[in-house]
Design a protein around this motif. Sequence first.
Motif, PDB file in Angstrom:
ATOM      1  N   ASP A  29     -19.987  25.112 -22.144  1.00  0.00           N
ATOM      2  CA  ASP A  29     -20.939  25.660 -21.178  1.00  0.00           C
ATOM      3  C   ASP A  29     -22.254  26.052 -21.853  1.00  0.00           C
ATOM      4  O   ASP A  29     -23.315  25.977 -21.239  1.00  0.00           O
ATOM      5  CB  ASP A  29     -20.348  26.887 -20.477  1.00  0.00           C
ATOM      6  N   VAL A  30     -22.179  26.477 -23.106  1.00  0.00           N
ATOM      7  CA  VAL A  30     -23.365  26.977 -23.805  1.00  0.00           C
ATOM      8  C   VAL A  30     -24.402  25.868 -23.967  1.00  0.00           C
ATOM      9  O   VAL A  30     -25.560  26.035 -23.579  1.00  0.00           O
ATOM     10  CB  VAL A  30     -22.987  27.583 -25.179  1.00  0.00           C
ATOM     11  N   HIS A  31     -24.000  24.742 -24.533  1.00  0.00           N
ATOM     12  CA  HIS A  31     -24.993  23.686 -24.771  1.00  0.00           C
ATOM     13  C   HIS A  31     -25.531  23.119 -23.473  1.00  0.00           C
ATOM     14  O   HIS A  31     -26.709  22.765 -23.378  1.00  0.00           O
ATOM     15  CB  HIS A  31     -24.457  22.586 -25.699  1.00  0.00           C
ATOM     16  N   LYS A  32     -24.701  23.061 -22.439  1.00  0.00           N
ATOM     17  CA  LYS A  32     -25.174  22.554 -21.137  1.00  0.00           C
ATOM     18  C   LYS A  32     -26.220  23.498 -20.551  1.00  0.00           C
ATOM     19  O   LYS A  32     -27.265  23.061 -20.068  1.00  0.00           O
ATOM     20  CB  LYS A  32     -23.998  22.399 -20.175  1.00  0.00           C
ATOM     21  N   LYS A  33     -25.926  24.796 -20.595  1.00  0.00           N
ATOM     22  CA  LYS A  33     -26.860  25.786 -20.041  1.00  0.00           C
ATOM     23  C   LYS A  33     -28.176  25.784 -20.815  1.00  0.00           C
ATOM     24  O   LYS A  33     -29.244  25.961 -20.235  1.00  0.00           O
ATOM     25  CB  LYS A  33     -26.236  27.175 -20.054  1.00  0.00           C
ATOM     26  N   ALA A  34     -28.102  25.553 -22.115  1.00  0.00           N
ATOM     27  CA  ALA A  34     -29.302  25.557 -22.950  1.00  0.00           C
ATOM     28  C   ALA A  34     -30.068  24.235 -22.883  1.00  0.00           C
ATOM     29  O   ALA A  34     -31.210  24.156 -23.331  1.00  0.00           O
ATOM     30  CB  ALA A  34     -28.928  25.861 -24.394  1.00  0.00           C
ATOM     31  N   GLY A  35     -29.432  23.194 -22.352  1.00  0.00           N
ATOM     32  CA  GLY A  35     -30.089  21.899 -22.247  1.00  0.00           C
ATOM     33  C   GLY A  35     -30.033  21.070 -23.519  1.00  0.00           C
ATOM     34  O   GLY A  35     -30.906  20.239 -23.770  1.00  0.00           O
ATOM     35  N   TYR A  36     -28.995  21.275 -24.310  1.00  0.00           N
ATOM     36  CA  TYR A  36     -28.828  20.520 -25.550  1.00  0.00           C
ATOM     37  C   TYR A  36     -27.499  19.772 -25.525  1.00  0.00           C
ATOM     38  O   TYR A  36     -26.600  20.105 -24.755  1.00  0.00           O
ATOM     39  CB  TYR A  36     -28.858  21.450 -26.773  1.00  0.00           C
ATOM     40  N   SER A  37     -27.385  18.799 -26.404  1.00  0.00           N
ATOM     41  CA  SER A  37     -26.139  18.049 -26.505  1.00  0.00           C
ATOM     42  C   SER A  37     -25.097  18.881 -27.258  1.00  0.00           C
ATOM     43  O   SER A  37     -25.439  19.831 -27.979  1.00  0.00           O
ATOM     44  CB  SER A  37     -26.363  16.731 -27.254  1.00  0.00           C
ATOM     45  N   ARG A  38     -23.858  18.470 -27.108  1.00  0.00           N
ATOM     46  CA  ARG A  38     -22.773  19.134 -27.828  1.00  0.00           C
ATOM     47  C   ARG A  38     -22.987  19.027 -29.340  1.00  0.00           C
ATOM     48  O   ARG A  38     -22.799  19.981 -30.084  1.00  0.00           O
ATOM     49  CB  ARG A  38     -21.440  18.495 -27.419  1.00  0.00           C
ATOM     50  N   ALA A  39     -23.407  17.856 -29.801  1.00  0.00           N
ATOM     51  CA  ALA A  39     -23.644  17.642 -31.230  1.00  0.00           C
ATOM     52  C   ALA A  39     -24.750  18.560 -31.748  1.00  0.00           C
ATOM     53  O   ALA A  39     -24.632  19.136 -32.836  1.00  0.00           O
ATOM     54  CB  ALA A  39     -24.002  16.190 -31.490  1.00  0.00           C
ATOM     55  N   ALA A  40     -25.807  18.725 -30.971  1.00  0.00           N
ATOM     56  CA  ALA A  40     -26.911  19.603 -31.381  1.00  0.00           C
ATOM     57  C   ALA A  40     -26.429  21.047 -31.503  1.00  0.00           C
ATOM     58  O   ALA A  40     -26.826  21.768 -32.428  1.00  0.00           O
ATOM     59  CB  ALA A  40     -28.054  19.510 -30.378  1.00  0.00           C
ATOM     60  N   GLN A  41     -25.565  21.440 -30.592  1.00  0.00           N
ATOM     61  CA  GLN A  41     -25.021  22.803 -30.648  1.00  0.00           C
ATOM     62  C   GLN A  41     -24.209  23.007 -31.916  1.00  0.00           C
ATOM     63  O   GLN A  41     -24.376  24.001 -32.615  1.00  0.00           O
ATOM     64  CB  GLN A  41     -24.148  23.068 -29.422  1.00  0.00           C
ATOM     65  N   TYR A  42     -23.353  22.063 -32.226  1.00  0.00           N
ATOM     66  CA  TYR A  42     -22.474  22.222 -33.384  1.00  0.00           C
ATOM     67  C   TYR A  42     -23.216  22.052 -34.713  1.00  0.00           C
ATOM     68  O   TYR A  42     -22.690  22.441 -35.749  1.00  0.00           O
ATOM     69  CB  TYR A  42     -21.263  21.298 -33.275  1.00  0.00           C
ATOM     70  N   GLN A  43     -24.418  21.518 -34.683  1.00  0.00           N
ATOM     71  CA  GLN A  43     -25.239  21.502 -35.889  1.00  0.00           C
ATOM     72  C   GLN A  43     -25.688  22.920 -36.248  1.00  0.00           C
ATOM     73  O   GLN A  43     -25.876  23.238 -37.410  1.00  0.00           O
ATOM     74  CB  GLN A  43     -26.467  20.609 -35.703  1.00  0.00           C
ATOM     75  N   SER A  44     -25.867  23.735 -35.217  1.00  0.00           N
ATOM     76  CA  SER A  44     -26.334  25.114 -35.424  1.00  0.00           C
ATOM     77  C   SER A  44     -25.188  26.104 -35.538  1.00  0.00           C
ATOM     78  O   SER A  44     -25.247  27.025 -36.350  1.00  0.00           O
ATOM     79  CB  SER A  44     -27.244  25.538 -34.269  1.00  0.00           C
ATOM     80  N   PHE A  45     -24.164  25.943 -34.721  1.00  0.00           N
ATOM     81  CA  PHE A  45     -23.050  26.885 -34.675  1.00  0.00           C
ATOM     82  C   PHE A  45     -21.741  26.101 -34.680  1.00  0.00           C
ATOM     83  O   PHE A  45     -21.429  25.404 -33.726  1.00  0.00           O
ATOM     84  CB  PHE A  45     -23.144  27.774 -33.427  1.00  0.00           C
ATOM     85  N   SER A  46     -20.990  26.231 -35.757  1.00  0.00           N
ATOM     86  CA  SER A  46     -19.795  25.403 -35.948  1.00  0.00           C
ATOM     87  C   SER A  46     -18.656  25.755 -34.995  1.00  0.00           C
ATOM     88  O   SER A  46     -17.810  24.920 -34.716  1.00  0.00           O
ATOM     89  CB  SER A  46     -19.307  25.513 -37.391  1.00  0.00           C
ATOM     90  N   ASP A  47     -18.638  26.987 -34.509  1.00  0.00           N
ATOM     91  CA  ASP A  47     -17.575  27.400 -33.585  1.00  0.00           C
ATOM     92  C   ASP A  47     -18.008  28.660 -32.832  1.00  0.00           C
ATOM     93  O   ASP A  47     -19.108  29.184 -33.050  1.00  0.00           O
ATOM     94  CB  ASP A  47     -16.256  27.632 -34.331  1.00  0.00           C
TER      95      ASP A  47
END
Length: 137
Positions: A29-47
């Motif tokens: 839900d976090v990456h969708k709400k922020a407008g980023y891809s799942r991969a982009a999210q996990y580049q910044s925050f691993s879990d």
Amino acid sequence: MLTNKETALLDAAGELIREKGMIALNMSDVHKKAGYSRAAQYQSFSDKNSLLAALCMRELVENTIAIEEQRYKELSGDFTVVIRPVVYDYLKLSDRLMIDSAFSQMLASVESLPDIEEFSFLKQGFAFLHAERLKSK
């Protein structure tokens, strides 16, 4: 310094936690709400724990600055719960060390506040968190 992407992800996570609670926070839900891809999210925050640690760090730093600049109405405690032992113990060592440092600075700032009723709850809360942290070490 946070990147625009990290800020957007943290803002989105904060909103979701306020809406649904920390337990119900879903990384998808976090990456969708922020407008980023799942991969982009996990580049910044691993879990989820690293995301919670970053939320806590941001809040501690912002609160410390607000106290130093006497902007007391801007103080918040939404994510400081992450420093509680039940969550803290599951963080990576690097996240725990960052939070320990930020918490120590925040504690010193809180303790330097005047002894007036306006700050008594904040002082008592941080004294409790500090005592709780000392017990768990």
